[in-house]
Write a protein that holds these residues in place. Structure first.
Motif, PDB file in Angstrom:
ATOM      1  N   ILE A 240       3.147   4.510   6.129  1.00 22.10           N
ATOM      2  CA  ILE A 240       3.193   3.284   5.330  1.00 22.10           C
ATOM      3  C   ILE A 240       2.289   2.276   6.001  1.00 22.10           C
ATOM      4  CG2 ILE A 240       4.618   1.351   4.567  1.00 22.10           C
ATOM      5  CD1 ILE A 240       6.882   3.281   4.116  1.00 22.10           C
ATOM      6  N   ALA A 241       1.251   1.874   5.291  1.00 21.97           N
ATOM      7  CA  ALA A 241       0.308   0.903   5.830  1.00 21.97           C
ATOM      8  C   ALA A 241       0.592  -0.439   5.179  1.00 21.97           C
ATOM      9  CB  ALA A 241      -1.120   1.335   5.543  1.00 21.97           C
ATOM     10  N   LEU A 242       0.828  -1.444   5.990  1.00 23.16           N
ATOM     11  CA  LEU A 242       1.174  -2.762   5.451  1.00 23.16           C
ATOM     12  C   LEU A 242      -0.043  -3.680   5.560  1.00 23.16           C
ATOM     13  CD1 LEU A 242       4.730  -2.973   7.046  1.00 23.16           C
ATOM     14  CD2 LEU A 242       4.138  -2.380   4.682  1.00 23.16           C
ATOM     15  N   GLY A 243      -0.507  -4.143   4.447  1.00 24.19           N
ATOM     16  CA  GLY A 243      -1.718  -4.973   4.431  1.00 24.19           C
ATOM     17  C   GLY A 243      -2.938  -4.087   4.313  1.00 24.19           C
ATOM     18  N   GLY A 244      -3.531  -4.050   3.134  1.00 27.93           N
ATOM     19  CA  GLY A 244      -4.626  -3.126   2.867  1.00 27.93           C
ATOM     20  C   GLY A 244      -5.822  -3.333   3.777  1.00 27.93           C
ATOM     21  N   LEU A 245      -6.136  -4.599   4.035  1.00 27.96           N
ATOM     22  CA  LEU A 245      -7.356  -4.878   4.790  1.00 27.96           C
ATOM     23  C   LEU A 245      -7.208  -4.492   6.257  1.00 27.96           C
ATOM     24  CD1 LEU A 245      -9.807  -6.015   3.424  1.00 27.96           C
ATOM     25  CD2 LEU A 245      -9.226  -8.263   4.320  1.00 27.96           C
ATOM     26  N   ILE A 264      -0.292   2.532   0.831  1.00 20.46           N
ATOM     27  CA  ILE A 264      -0.804   1.256   1.331  1.00 20.46           C
ATOM     28  C   ILE A 264      -0.149   0.139   0.528  1.00 20.46           C
ATOM     29  CG2 ILE A 264      -2.876  -0.137   1.688  1.00 20.46           C
ATOM     30  CD1 ILE A 264      -4.420   2.563   1.883  1.00 20.46           C
ATOM     31  N   LEU A 265       0.654  -0.645   1.212  1.00 15.48           N
ATOM     32  CA  LEU A 265       1.431  -1.695   0.540  1.00 15.48           C
ATOM     33  C   LEU A 265       0.981  -3.071   1.008  1.00 15.48           C
ATOM     34  CD1 LEU A 265       5.008  -0.204   1.095  1.00 15.48           C
ATOM     35  CD2 LEU A 265       3.582   0.061  -0.937  1.00 15.48           C
ATOM     36  N   ASP A 266       1.455  -4.084   0.303  1.00 15.96           N
ATOM     37  CA  ASP A 266       1.230  -5.450   0.769  1.00 15.96           C
ATOM     38  C   ASP A 266       2.105  -5.705   1.988  1.00 15.96           C
ATOM     39  OD1 ASP A 266      -0.517  -6.054  -1.319  1.00 15.96           O
ATOM     40  OD2 ASP A 266       1.158  -6.535  -2.657  1.00 15.96           O
ATOM     41  N   LEU A 267       1.729  -6.686   2.779  1.00 13.71           N
ATOM     42  CA  LEU A 267       2.605  -7.094   3.882  1.00 13.71           C
ATOM     43  C   LEU A 267       3.947  -7.512   3.293  1.00 13.71           C
ATOM     44  CD1 LEU A 267       0.436  -9.340   6.249  1.00 13.71           C
ATOM     45  CD2 LEU A 267       1.402  -7.105   6.769  1.00 13.71           C
ATOM     46  N   PRO A 268       5.056  -7.103   3.903  1.00 14.47           N
ATOM     47  CA  PRO A 268       6.368  -7.439   3.327  1.00 14.47           C
ATOM     48  C   PRO A 268       6.756  -8.896   3.570  1.00 14.47           C
ATOM     49  CG  PRO A 268       6.653  -6.155   5.332  1.00 14.47           C
ATOM     50  CD  PRO A 268       5.174  -6.266   5.095  1.00 14.47           C
ATOM     51  N   PHE A 277       8.385  -2.550   0.058  1.00 14.49           N
ATOM     52  CA  PHE A 277       8.330  -1.864   1.357  1.00 14.49           C
ATOM     53  C   PHE A 277       9.602  -1.034   1.588  1.00 14.49           C
ATOM     54  CE2 PHE A 277       9.759  -2.414   5.886  1.00 14.49           C
ATOM     55  CZ  PHE A 277       9.064  -1.321   6.387  1.00 14.49           C
ATOM     56  N   VAL A 278      10.744  -1.660   1.376  1.00 14.58           N
ATOM     57  CA  VAL A 278      12.009  -0.963   1.641  1.00 14.58           C
ATOM     58  C   VAL A 278      12.161   0.235   0.694  1.00 14.58           C
ATOM     59  CG1 VAL A 278      14.533  -1.177   1.625  1.00 14.58           C
ATOM     60  CG2 VAL A 278      13.135  -3.029   2.574  1.00 14.58           C
TER      61      VAL A 278
END
Lengths: 458, 555
Positions: A240-245, A264-268, A277-278
């Protein structure tokens, strides 16, 4: 007035940056490298770079920030920095004895075209890297991208150098947390622990950049992802990658190199991004979400319900990094606030697209820009004032001049503590953000209300 | 000045149970690879005089060894950050990728008061950069620089713009000087550039020199207006960190001394332009600005001497020296009146903190001057400045100017331009004659002199040039000083050892520390740090006595 020369009128500037909303790649690489256990970051360039990066990170964390440098002189700049780096590697392993040196380049070494893999290879064959120790590198030219790019590149180097598939899947999930604080990394790990999901987090600066006062100095504190853990990321069930950039590149590299699938998710940050995320973590690991987490979520919702009057249609101006701003904007919109000026210094088309979509229903004109500076941000605020400013420490000059409540959010925060201890991610982090917003807005109401209207109960 | 060192201090350093510094030096060197040890052995000196009463030689201003964690910065930092940064009414434009401009943006705590110049200009809260991208690295950045200067002019209408070159600029060969000259002619304001690429020289010191050259070539002497006032001086090497320059101004003004220009704390380029009309140059930070003083002497005939306004004793001695230089009874009397008026609260503060601080060790590793300047301040509290060193000094800062004729110019210094300065045909005006000069020397007023730091340190103290992280740790572990002074990068490392750390670059959040009120502030600051209750809480109860109490333990 502190920023007394900033005119209201916005003239297009093609070549002059005034008050940047970004800095250069190497500092991001240094921060990421500090998230490896026993690692000494190394700046391959002139010594001013590492002096500046160490100073900025030190001011932000109020913690020791160790790193080394190749100390280029004019000679090295002409003839190449190979001998400097070889000597540095030798000295570092002899004197400071880290497990690993993580080298990042600078505009200087990139312009002259030093070949890092070749130099590291030479260090290896000439016996300058002791048995069981490592030297890795990331290319981080300061004239490409921003500090966020540097963080992404060093995080990716961890995968490129270490991730290995053991042929079968280990029961664990990789979490690449993005450029967040040690406190945020702790919070993300805590949520995973609540779900009973074993995770490897990289990089992980918890217990590196928020260490305790014990009366004993440890050059390599106990935190950080270990080399063994980094190797094992190639055998995890998923990433799980948080924050694409900041995290996308490393996650994709893991997929390509070791066939570890990624999301690839947004920052939670905020309720919706944390929900995603959860939910993703639950599905990827095949577990149930315990009541404890659902209760935390409910507590966040409870504050939003109770304090809605204070949030509703308040205008906010945000400046920071794309990954943070996408989630934060979504959070503010979700609680009926109106983020109307949103600017990042990092050029990113996806950012503009995403923000546009998130703010589409706001009943107000919205300014969105990427790759722009804080002077433009200030001019937006002058032309269309807001109720609240959110951004790094430099925004305090705008806040004071324009007399607008201000919350420190992002990097760097040079004049306050708290960010290394209290998270802004996940549900509890959401509660902290709301607490800060309410505190700022309500203090202003208390300051500005007449004696007659002054309220005890709010 | 041997008199500054007291017997008490000598006794402590010579006591049998005091760990001999030679042993510590040996210990440090034994941990280094042979090549590093050879070089470092010349940079670590136990301060003892030889049979001829001379200091041992120290190696300084040499390359940092790659991989040795040093606290040094770069040429750009010295030029833009230190010398040019504190001037409020000039646009300082960084030509390079964004980082250098960003990191040097507002981080040095230079205070300024724009209300004292009629236009009120103040660009110090701003950061200007060309934010060089890959295409400029490939195709050259001159076009972008030109355009950036034009845009800065169009939006801000400043009276002056200077451009700072970062590392890649020198490598790709942008001609910053040609571009600035062209734009100066086009726009009709002063525009000039600095070749202060980060890789030049061996530390920020190279950048000070480059900045001095720029000030001298492009600003000093622009305005010949002679201002009203008696005893006109320039204050050189005072950057108004934490408001030091304000306190110095207060005291000098009270004495009737007129400051024409400060280089460069609380300054305006208008003051610089006019500074050649002063009678005398007073030097605080010798390392960063002695070049301007030397050049002004040659071109305009303005003499200079070194003063130290940090510590009450230093302040008083410096004031008396200025008064003696002018030799005017009115000034001599006024200075004594001021000293008499200012000193009682200083003595009171010294007496207050002394019982808690007396005999304790202090160490200081900063700059090119403050590691020396602050030693007397510590002595005034009864503390012992036991170990000191500079980050970017040269040998003369340690050993005094008498070593200058024998200094070899190495490859790293040769690339810093040495301006050829001649007497100004119209404006050269020697402020004192050869005869007066001789007379002054006889009376003990030395002009153009600096005895260096080691002269004021007793036998058996340790002096380390460009101290490394490892050396810092060894000193701390060996001597456990009561306070350690350095910069932000060392701050929290030292404090993790349980030892209070005072920043002497940026003063943490404090200041002013110069002058009389500043000295009082500093005494209280050190007293606060050393006496803080926090150091009592380092151990939790269960760490102090880990054994379990029997009555709660289960069988």
């Amino acid at each position: 007035m502190l920023l007394r020369h900033t005119p209201d009128e916005i003239k297009e500037r093609k070549s002059l940056t005034v008050n940047p909303a970004k800095t250069c790649q190497p500092i991001g690489a240094m921060y990421a490298a500090l998230g490896i256990h026993g690692c000494l970051p190394h700046s391959h360039g002139s010594q001013g770079c590492y002096a500046y990066h160490r100073s900025t990170l030190t001011r932000h964390y109020k913690e020791p920030v160790m790193a080394a440098t190749s100390s280029f002189t004019e000679g090295a700049s002409v003839f190449g920095g190979q001998s400097n780096l070889l000597q540095a590697i030798d000295n570092i392993f002899t004197i400071y004895k880290p497990d690993i040196i993580a080298v990042h380049t600078t505009c200087l070494s990139e312009t002259i075209g030093d070949d890092l893999p070749q130099i590291i290879g030479k260090a290896q064959v000439t016996g300058k890297i002791p048995e069981g120790k490592f030297v890795i590198h990331a290319n981080t030219p300061s004239y490409v991208g921003t500090h966020v790019t540097g963080f992404a590149n060093m995080t990716r180097a961890m995968v490129d150098y270490f991730a290995e598939s053991n042929g079968h899947k280990t029961e664990q999930i990789n979490i690449i947390p993005g450029w967040v604080e040690p406190s945020d990394m702790h919070e993300i790990k805590r949520i995973a622990a609540e779900l009973e999901v074993p995770v490897v987090m990289f990089p992980d600066t918890e217990n590196v950049l928020n260490g305790p006062q014990t009366g004993k100095y440890e050059m390599f504190p106990k935190g950080g992802v270990t080399i063994d853990e980094l190797i094992s990321t190639g055998s995890s069930q998923g990433t799980i990658a948080l924050g694409g950039l900041a995290s996308g590149s490393a996650a994709k590299a893991l997929d390509t190199k070791c066939k570890v699938p990624c999301e690839i998710l947004d920052l939670p940050i905020g309720i919706k991004a944390t929900d995603r995320f959860v939910d993703a973590l639950r599905k990827m690991a095949g577990v149930n979400v315990p009541d404890t987490i659902t209760i935390e979520r409910g507590q966040l919702l409870d504050i939003i319900t109770d304090m809605q009057a204070y949030f509703y249609h308040k205008k906010v101006a945000l400046v920071g990094d794309p990954d943070q701003l996408i989630s934060l904007t979504e959070f503010l919109v979700s609680i009926d606030m109106m983020p109307i000026h949103i600017l990042t210094g990092t050029r990113d088309k996806n950012f503009e697209k995403r923000i546009k979509k998130i703010t589409a229903d706001i009943p107000h004109e919205v300014n969105i820009a990427s790759g722009k500076d804080m002077m433009l941000f200030h001019q937006w605020v002058k032309n269309d004032p807001v109720d609240l400013l959110m951004g790094n420490t430099y925004v305090k000059y705008i806040a004071r001049d324009e007399d607008i409540p201000f919350i420190r959010f992002g990097f760097p925060i040079l004049d306050r503590v708290g960010h290394s201890y209290f998270p802004t991610v996940c549900y509890r982090g959401g509660i902290r953000i709301l607490e800060k917003i309410l505190e700022a807005l309500m203090d202003r109401i208390d300051r500005d209300s007449t004696e007659i209207a002054f309220d005890l109960v709010m | 000045m041997e008199t500054l060192i007291n017997e008490f201090e000598k006794n402590i350093l010579n006591a049998d149970d005091f760990i001999k510094p030679e042993k510590v030096k040996e210990e440090i060197l034994s941990r280094y690879p042979p090549k590093v040890a050879r070089k470092k052995s010349k940079q670590i000196v136990v301060n003892r005089k030889d049979a001829e009463n001379k200091h041992l030689e120290i190696q300084a201003n040499v390359r940092t060894i790659p991989g040795i964690i040093s606290q040094r910065g770069c040429c750009y930092a010295g030029c833009k950050g230190v010398v040019m940064g504190p001037t409020r009414d000039i646009i300082n434009l960084t030509h390079g990728p964004i980082g250098c401009g960003f990191y040097s943006w507002l981080t040095r705590r230079n205070q300024t008061d724009p209300s004292t110049t009629p236009d009120g200009d103040n660009y110090m809260p701003y950061c200007f950069s060309t934010d060089m991208q890959e295409r400029e690295i490939i195709f050259g950045g001159e076009k972008k620089l030109k355009e950036a200067i034009q845009e800065a002019y169009d939006i801000f209408k400043p009276k002056m713009i200077s451009v700072f070159s970062t590392c890649p600029v020198g490598l790709i060969g942008d001609d910053v000087h040609a571009v600035t000259k062209e734009m100066e002619e086009k726009l009709g304001i002063t525009i000039f550039g600095f070749s202060c690429e980060g890789y030049k020289g061996v530390s920020q010191s190279a950048g000070h020199h480059v900045a001095n050259n720029g000030l001298f070539k492009h600003i000093i002497g622009q305005d010949n207006t002679v201002k009203e006032g008696d005893y006109k001086v320039n204050l050189l090497g005072e950057y108004n960190i934490g408001g030091d320059a304000f306190e110095i101004e207060r005291i000098l003004t009270k004495c009737g001394i007129t400051i024409i220009s400060t280089f460069s704390g609380n300054s305006s380029v208008d003051f610089f332009a006019n500074s050649h009309t002063a009678d005398l140059n007073l030097i605080m930070c010798y390392r960063s600005i002695n070049y301007v003083a030397e050049m002004m002497e040659k071109k305009y005939g303005i003499p200079w001497f070194k003063i130290n306004f940090l510590s009450a004793g230093g302040m008083s001695r410096s004031l008396r020296k200025i008064a003696q230089y002018y030799g005017d009874q009115k000034l001599i009397d006024r200075v004594e009146e001021v000293i008499a008026e200012e000193m009682p609260p200083v003595i009171e503060a010294q007496n207050e903190v002394r019982p808690r601080l007396e005999g304790k060790l202090a160490m200081m590793f900063v700059g090119g001057s403050r590691a020396h300047h602050y030693q007397e301040m510590f002595r005034e509290m009864g503390m012992i400045p036991f170990s000191a060193g500079y980050e970017f000094a040269h040998r003369d800062d340690y050993e005094g100017r008498q070593v200058l004729p024998n200094l070899k110019v190495d490859a790293d210094s040769r690339n810093i331009e040495e301006l050829l300065v001649e007497k100004d045909p119209e404006r050269y005006n020697p402020r004192i004659s050869e005869k007066e000069l001789e007379e002054m020397e006889k009376n003990g007023i030395k002009l153009k002199d600096y005895a260096g730091m080691m002269d004021e340190m007793p036998d058996g103290t340790i002096v380390i040039d460009d101290i490394s992280q490892f050396e810092t740790e060894t000193l701390i572990n060996t001597y456990r000083p009561a306070v350690f002074c350095a910069g932000i990068k060392e701050k929290y490392t030292i404090q993790k050892f349980g030892i209070p750390m005072k920043q002497l670059h940026s003063y943490d959040t404090g200041g002013p520390y110069a002058g009389y009120r500043g000295a009082i502030n500093f005494y209280h600051e050190i007293d606060r740090m050393v006496s803080s209750k926090v150091w009592e809480h380092l151990q939790a109860p269960w760490e102090k006595s880990p054994e379990l109490a029997a009555k709660y333990a289960f069988e």
